[in-house]
Design a protein around this motif. Structure first.
Motif, PDB file in Angstrom:
ATOM      1  N   ALA A 110       0.854  -1.184   0.000  1.00 30.14           N
ATOM      2  CA  ALA A 110       0.000   0.000   0.000  1.00 30.14           C
ATOM      3  C   ALA A 110       0.890   1.233   0.000  1.00 30.14           C
ATOM      4  O   ALA A 110       2.038   1.184   0.454  1.00 30.14           O
ATOM      5  CB  ALA A 110      -0.905   0.006   1.234  1.00 30.14           C
ATOM      6  N   GLU A 111       0.349   2.322  -0.524  1.00 27.95           N
ATOM      7  CA  GLU A 111       1.094   3.577  -0.571  1.00 27.95           C
ATOM      8  C   GLU A 111       0.241   4.662   0.062  1.00 27.95           C
ATOM      9  O   GLU A 111      -0.923   4.829  -0.297  1.00 27.95           O
ATOM     10  CB  GLU A 111       1.406   3.938  -2.017  1.00 27.95           C
ATOM     11  CG  GLU A 111       2.130   5.247  -2.177  1.00 27.95           C
ATOM     12  CD  GLU A 111       2.355   5.593  -3.633  1.00 27.95           C
ATOM     13  OE1 GLU A 111       1.703   6.543  -4.105  1.00 27.95           O
ATOM     14  OE2 GLU A 111       3.154   4.917  -4.288  1.00 27.95           O
ATOM     15  N   VAL A 112       0.826   5.383   0.999  1.00 28.85           N
ATOM     16  CA  VAL A 112       0.103   6.484   1.626  1.00 28.85           C
ATOM     17  C   VAL A 112       0.878   7.776   1.373  1.00 28.85           C
ATOM     18  O   VAL A 112       2.087   7.819   1.517  1.00 28.85           O
ATOM     19  CB  VAL A 112      -0.128   6.243   3.140  1.00 28.85           C
ATOM     20  CG1 VAL A 112       1.171   6.198   3.906  1.00 28.85           C
ATOM     21  CG2 VAL A 112      -1.034   7.302   3.722  1.00 28.85           C
ATOM     22  N   LEU A 141       3.867  -0.765   3.879  1.00 30.08           N
ATOM     23  CA  LEU A 141       3.402   0.591   3.598  1.00 30.08           C
ATOM     24  C   LEU A 141       4.548   1.438   3.055  1.00 30.08           C
ATOM     25  O   LEU A 141       5.604   1.526   3.665  1.00 30.08           O
ATOM     26  CB  LEU A 141       2.874   1.191   4.899  1.00 30.08           C
ATOM     27  CG  LEU A 141       1.866   2.304   4.842  1.00 30.08           C
ATOM     28  CD1 LEU A 141       0.620   1.893   4.078  1.00 30.08           C
ATOM     29  CD2 LEU A 141       1.480   2.726   6.244  1.00 30.08           C
ATOM     30  N   THR A 142       4.323   2.047   1.894  1.00 31.92           N
ATOM     31  CA  THR A 142       5.267   3.007   1.329  1.00 31.92           C
ATOM     32  C   THR A 142       4.718   4.387   1.633  1.00 31.92           C
ATOM     33  O   THR A 142       3.549   4.654   1.364  1.00 31.92           O
ATOM     34  CB  THR A 142       5.393   2.821  -0.203  1.00 31.92           C
ATOM     35  OG1 THR A 142       5.738   1.475  -0.481  1.00 31.92           O
ATOM     36  CG2 THR A 142       6.424   3.754  -0.783  1.00 31.92           C
ATOM     37  N   GLU A 143       5.566   5.238   2.178  1.00 30.23           N
ATOM     38  CA  GLU A 143       5.104   6.562   2.590  1.00 30.23           C
ATOM     39  C   GLU A 143       5.700   7.649   1.695  1.00 30.23           C
ATOM     40  O   GLU A 143       6.878   7.595   1.353  1.00 30.23           O
ATOM     41  CB  GLU A 143       5.515   6.836   4.034  1.00 30.23           C
ATOM     42  CG  GLU A 143       4.926   5.858   5.019  1.00 30.23           C
ATOM     43  CD  GLU A 143       5.424   6.085   6.432  1.00 30.23           C
ATOM     44  OE1 GLU A 143       5.709   7.241   6.779  1.00 30.23           O
ATOM     45  OE2 GLU A 143       5.524   5.093   7.171  1.00 30.23           O
ATOM     46  N   LYS A 144       4.851   8.614   1.331  1.00 31.84           N
ATOM     47  CA  LYS A 144       5.291   9.786   0.581  1.00 31.84           C
ATOM     48  C   LYS A 144       4.732  11.017   1.276  1.00 31.84           C
ATOM     49  O   LYS A 144       3.668  10.959   1.877  1.00 31.84           O
ATOM     50  CB  LYS A 144       4.773   9.742  -0.857  1.00 31.84           C
ATOM     51  CG  LYS A 144       5.385   8.658  -1.706  1.00 31.84           C
ATOM     52  CD  LYS A 144       4.883   8.739  -3.123  1.00 31.84           C
ATOM     53  CE  LYS A 144       5.521   7.664  -3.986  1.00 31.84           C
ATOM     54  NZ  LYS A 144       5.000   7.714  -5.360  1.00 31.84           N
ATOM     55  N   VAL A 145       5.458  12.116   1.161  1.00 35.49           N
ATOM     56  CA  VAL A 145       5.009  13.376   1.740  1.00 35.49           C
ATOM     57  C   VAL A 145       4.766  14.362   0.599  1.00 35.49           C
ATOM     58  O   VAL A 145       5.606  14.517  -0.283  1.00 35.49           O
ATOM     59  CB  VAL A 145       6.054  13.944   2.729  1.00 35.49           C
ATOM     60  CG1 VAL A 145       5.634  15.310   3.239  1.00 35.49           C
ATOM     61  CG2 VAL A 145       6.262  12.973   3.891  1.00 35.49           C
ATOM     62  N   ASP A 146       3.583  14.983   0.604  1.00 35.53           N
ATOM     63  CA  ASP A 146       3.212  15.993  -0.389  1.00 35.53           C
ATOM     64  C   ASP A 146       2.512  17.133   0.345  1.00 35.53           C
ATOM     65  O   ASP A 146       1.333  17.019   0.709  1.00 35.53           O
ATOM     66  CB  ASP A 146       2.288  15.381  -1.449  1.00 35.53           C
ATOM     67  CG  ASP A 146       1.874  16.368  -2.519  1.00 35.53           C
ATOM     68  OD1 ASP A 146       2.314  17.541  -2.469  1.00 35.53           O
ATOM     69  OD2 ASP A 146       1.105  15.971  -3.424  1.00 35.53           O
ATOM     70  N   GLY A 152      -4.585  15.620   5.862  1.00 34.18           N
ATOM     71  CA  GLY A 152      -5.224  14.365   5.477  1.00 34.18           C
ATOM     72  C   GLY A 152      -4.251  13.439   4.774  1.00 34.18           C
ATOM     73  O   GLY A 152      -3.038  13.549   4.925  1.00 34.18           O
ATOM     74  N   PHE A 153      -4.798  12.523   3.962  1.00 39.44           N
ATOM     75  CA  PHE A 153      -3.960  11.520   3.293  1.00 39.44           C
ATOM     76  C   PHE A 153      -4.640  10.988   2.041  1.00 39.44           C
ATOM     77  O   PHE A 153      -5.845  11.142   1.857  1.00 39.44           O
ATOM     78  CB  PHE A 153      -3.663  10.352   4.246  1.00 39.44           C
ATOM     79  CG  PHE A 153      -4.894   9.592   4.648  1.00 39.44           C
ATOM     80  CD1 PHE A 153      -5.332   8.500   3.911  1.00 39.44           C
ATOM     81  CD2 PHE A 153      -5.629   9.963   5.764  1.00 39.44           C
ATOM     82  CE1 PHE A 153      -6.477   7.799   4.276  1.00 39.44           C
ATOM     83  CE2 PHE A 153      -6.770   9.273   6.144  1.00 39.44           C
ATOM     84  CZ  PHE A 153      -7.196   8.186   5.389  1.00 39.44           C
ATOM     85  N   ILE A 154      -3.832  10.333   1.206  1.00 40.07           N
ATOM     86  CA  ILE A 154      -4.328   9.556   0.070  1.00 40.07           C
ATOM     87  C   ILE A 154      -3.734   8.165   0.245  1.00 40.07           C
ATOM     88  O   ILE A 154      -2.516   8.014   0.344  1.00 40.07           O
ATOM     89  CB  ILE A 154      -3.885  10.152  -1.280  1.00 40.07           C
ATOM     90  CG1 ILE A 154      -4.434  11.564  -1.452  1.00 40.07           C
ATOM     91  CG2 ILE A 154      -4.333   9.248  -2.432  1.00 40.07           C
ATOM     92  CD1 ILE A 154      -3.901  12.295  -2.674  1.00 40.07           C
ATOM     93  N   LEU A 155      -4.583   7.152   0.298  1.00 40.23           N
ATOM     94  CA  LEU A 155      -4.146   5.773   0.487  1.00 40.23           C
ATOM     95  C   LEU A 155      -4.457   4.988  -0.780  1.00 40.23           C
ATOM     96  O   LEU A 155      -5.603   4.963  -1.228  1.00 40.23           O
ATOM     97  CB  LEU A 155      -4.871   5.153   1.699  1.00 40.23           C
ATOM     98  CG  LEU A 155      -4.555   3.698   2.006  1.00 40.23           C
ATOM     99  CD1 LEU A 155      -3.093   3.536   2.420  1.00 40.23           C
ATOM    100  CD2 LEU A 155      -5.467   3.179   3.107  1.00 40.23           C
TER     101      LEU A 155
END
Length: 186
Positions: A110-112, A141-146, A152-155
């Motif tokens: 999964a990517e968040v 879980l792969t994490e990205k910061v934007d 909030g978040f996008i999963l």
């Protein structure tokens, strides 16, 4: 599209072969290296797709790049692919192998993407959310910061996406207000 299906079939064959021969982990490492190499080398991807370059030349290049770095099974697999004129399938084969390997092992990728780095508590919450959606307990879980998300978040889990970002909420609100304004004018 056709290359992706071919890559998936060859990845499945290699997965089954590695499992049968007891070298699955070694083959997985080889496919990770293949994925990384393909992602980093546009020239290699173009070369493997080029119908003008002869198959023996492509095999020689693959041997030069991967010889001594991958297992004998993987090198033989490269030979088979070049003999069957399927070198272009190598581009997506590493990724396809990873997807099928994870599925076989019960691992859910999964990517968040979030506005700020996840805290341990929010990471655990994301993993719990993925487990609820998929039923698989082993979540990577792969994490990205934007920062553009504002909050909030996008999963992303497979081909599904849950967008709970402030940016998207504001966009929906703006669209809703524009629609309301338009309807009142009509």
């Amino acid at each position: 599209m056709a290359d992706q299906r071919v890559a998936a079939r060859y990845a499945k064959s290699l997965l089954d072969l590695g499992k049968e021969m007891g070298t699955l982990e070694s083959v997985k490492e080889d496919m990770d290296l293949l994925s990384k190499t393909m992602a980093e080398s546009r020239e290699l991807r173009l070369l493997l797709r080029n119908p003008i370059v002869k198959h023996d030349k492509k095999l020689a290049i693959l041997t030069a790049i991967f010889g001594g770095k991958v297992s004998e099974i993987t090198m033989r697999f490269f030979t088979i692919l070049t003999q069957k004129n399927r070198e272009s399938a190598l581009e997506g084969m590493g990724t396809e192998f990873q997807v099928q390997y994870n599925s076989m092992q019960g691992i859910q990728m999964a990517e968040v993407t979030s506005a700020t780095p996840l805290t341990p508590a929010s990471r655990a919450e994301m993993e719990k959310l993925v487990t609820q959606q998929t039923g698989l307990t082993d979540v990577k879980l792969t994490e990205k910061v934007d920062a553009d998300l504002i909050g909030g978040f996008i999963l992303r889990v497979g081909d599904k996406q849950l967008d709970d970002s402030v940016r998207t909420s504001l966009r929906k609100m703006r669209t809703s207000l524009q629609d309301t304004t338009f309807q009142q004018k009509v």
